[in-house]
Design an enzyme around this catalytic site. Structure first.
Site, PDB file in Angstrom:
ATOM      1  N   GLU A 158      27.144  37.271  30.159  1.00 38.01           N
ATOM      2  CA  GLU A 158      26.756  38.429  31.104  1.00 38.01           C
ATOM      3  C   GLU A 158      27.696  38.296  32.330  1.00 38.01           C
ATOM      4  OE1 GLU A 158      23.967  40.903  31.296  1.00 38.01           O
ATOM      5  OE2 GLU A 158      25.877  41.441  32.497  1.00 38.01           O
ATOM      6  N   LYS A 233      37.812  43.321  31.052  1.00 38.11           N
ATOM      7  CA  LYS A 233      36.404  43.700  31.103  1.00 38.11           C
ATOM      8  C   LYS A 233      36.279  45.104  30.264  1.00 38.11           C
ATOM      9  CE  LYS A 233      35.635  41.254  35.551  1.00 38.11           C
ATOM     10  NZ  LYS A 233      35.763  41.365  36.735  1.00 38.11           N
TER      11      LYS A 233
HETATM   12  N1  HSE Z   1      38.245  37.963  39.623  1.00 37.46           N
HETATM   13  C1  HSE Z   1      37.484  38.762  39.523  1.00 37.46           C
HETATM   14  C2  HSE Z   1      37.069  40.021  40.102  1.00 37.46           C
HETATM   15  C3  HSE Z   1      36.215  37.887  39.480  1.00 37.46           C
HETATM   16  O1  HSE Z   1      37.723  40.087  41.237  1.00 37.46           O
HETATM   17  O2  HSE Z   1      36.516  40.928  39.867  1.00 37.46           O
HETATM   18  C4  HSE Z   1      34.844  38.206  38.907  1.00 37.46           C
HETATM   19  O3  HSE Z   1      35.192  38.673  37.185  1.00 37.46           O
END
Ligand code: HSE
Length: 349
Positions: A158, A233
């Site tokens: 998650e 992502k």
């Molecule tokens: N470096 C990532 C961000 C951390 O700034 O979104 C969370 O995945």
């Protein structure tokens, strides 16, 4: 009287997220026992730079945090009978008595290593894995998901998208039965924080340094500012939620490092705001993804999402648009993602 279940954890990595998780476990121990009948024992911590500890009965959480805060390492953790020092990550995964391996080492979204090997080793040893590390999910989701099924263990991640804001759970569980046609949003906290600070008049360099200090940025912040993190992502959402088979290299990606203070001011003068927008959509029979700095009118719902907050709109066949807004990065916020996954694992029969 309800009996307490003990669930043992091995932490691979003890940086921002690992320490955030230990802080949460420390402060919520009694509540977790009372509400869920579970006690989490951290039996092992193995970090490439900080050192490694294993005790089959569990490590002392206070001592762990104090030691790492004071010295930046684990060597000064008090000696107790049965304590094992110096195990590397794979030895810890294979030979500790943990039920679940928590993979919170640094993300390499280009190779996924060494985290992919860690997750494989966990599954082969019959252990569950919870990750906030995006590499293995972005690069080897199908292989690892199949291996987890074959070994009868859980694969949870998650915290790889929007930290503890339950994006993957929303898409897979709460929206079950809907077809997700498109996902669009702000998926990187660091860049959103930098853009917000630049609008307030701070320099790019100062804003980035602050994002690092606050624990938002990746160990190598190039991953944030060049869009690799958001691309990872997007691939996770494409492959896990929309059934795609994208690689990170397939994402049409541009970061924010080319944006100047003048660009930010020009957008503001025009009643607009720059956002790093990730998009995943279906085209023909394929799933595609992009990450691009985009100027949005202030009236756009995503324009009001500032700082390290992320947002994500799912366009579905049955519900239309469903938008989730919440923290996208941070020590406690990402540590919480692990807790949510762990509670899900222990709730299973
Ligand atoms: N470096 C990532 C961000 C951390 O700034 O979104 C969370 O995945």
């Amino acid at each position: 009287m309800t009996t307490l279940r003990v669930h043992r954890l091995a932490l691979i990595g003890f940086g921002t997220v690992g320490q955030g998780l230990v802080e949460i476990l420390q402060s919520k121990q009694a509540e977790l026992a009372g509400r869920y009948g579970v006690q989490f024992h951290v039996v092992a911590v193995s970090d490439l730079l900080k050192g490694s500890l294993y005790h089959p009965n569990g490590l002392d959480l206070n001592a762990l945090l104090n030691t790492v805060r004071r010295t930046g390492r684990l060597d000064d953790y008090p000696a107790v009978p049965g304590l094992q020092r110096g195990w590397d990550s794979l030895t810890t995964i294979r030979h500790s008595n943990a039920h679940t391996v928590v993979e919170v080492s640094w993300t390499d979204v280009q190779t996924g290593q060494p985290a992919i090997s860690h997750v494989r080793a966990a599954f082969e040893a019959g252990k569950h894995a919870v990750l906030t590390n995006k590499g293995p999910v972005a690069l080897a989701y199908r292989e690892l998901a199949d291996l987890a099924v074959a070994r009868g263990v859980q694969f949870r991640f998650e915290g790889t998208v929007m930290s503890g804001t339950p994006t993957i759970r929303l898409a897979r569980q709460a929206l079950a039965g809907c077809d997700i046609l498109e996902i669009k949003g702000i998926l990187n906290g660091t860049t959103n924080f930098i853009l917000t600070r630049m609008e307030e008049g701070h320099s790019y360099a100062d804003a980035l340094a602050e994002a690092q200090r606050l624990g938002y940025a990746e160990a190598d912040p190039t991953a944030d500012v060049e869009g690799w993190d958001a691309a990872g992502k997007a691939v996770i959402l494409a492959n896990v939620v929309m059934g795609g088979s994208l690689r990170v290299a397939d994402v049409d990606r541009t970061g924010i490092s080319g944006l100047t203070q003048e660009d930010v001011a020009a957008a503001r003068a025009a009643g607009e705001r720059w956002k790093l927008i990730a998009r995943v959509w279906r085209e023909g029979g394929a799933v595609r993804a992009s990450v691009k700095p985009t100027r949005l009118p202030l009236s756009h719902p995503l324009a009001g999402v500032g700082g390290p907050i992320n947002a994500c709109t799912f366009t579905t066949d049955l519900l239309g648009e469903v938008t989730l807004v919440g923290p996208g990065a941070g020590r406690i916020e990402t540590g919480y993602a692990v807790l949510g996954d762990l509670l899900d694992i222990v709730a299973r029969p």
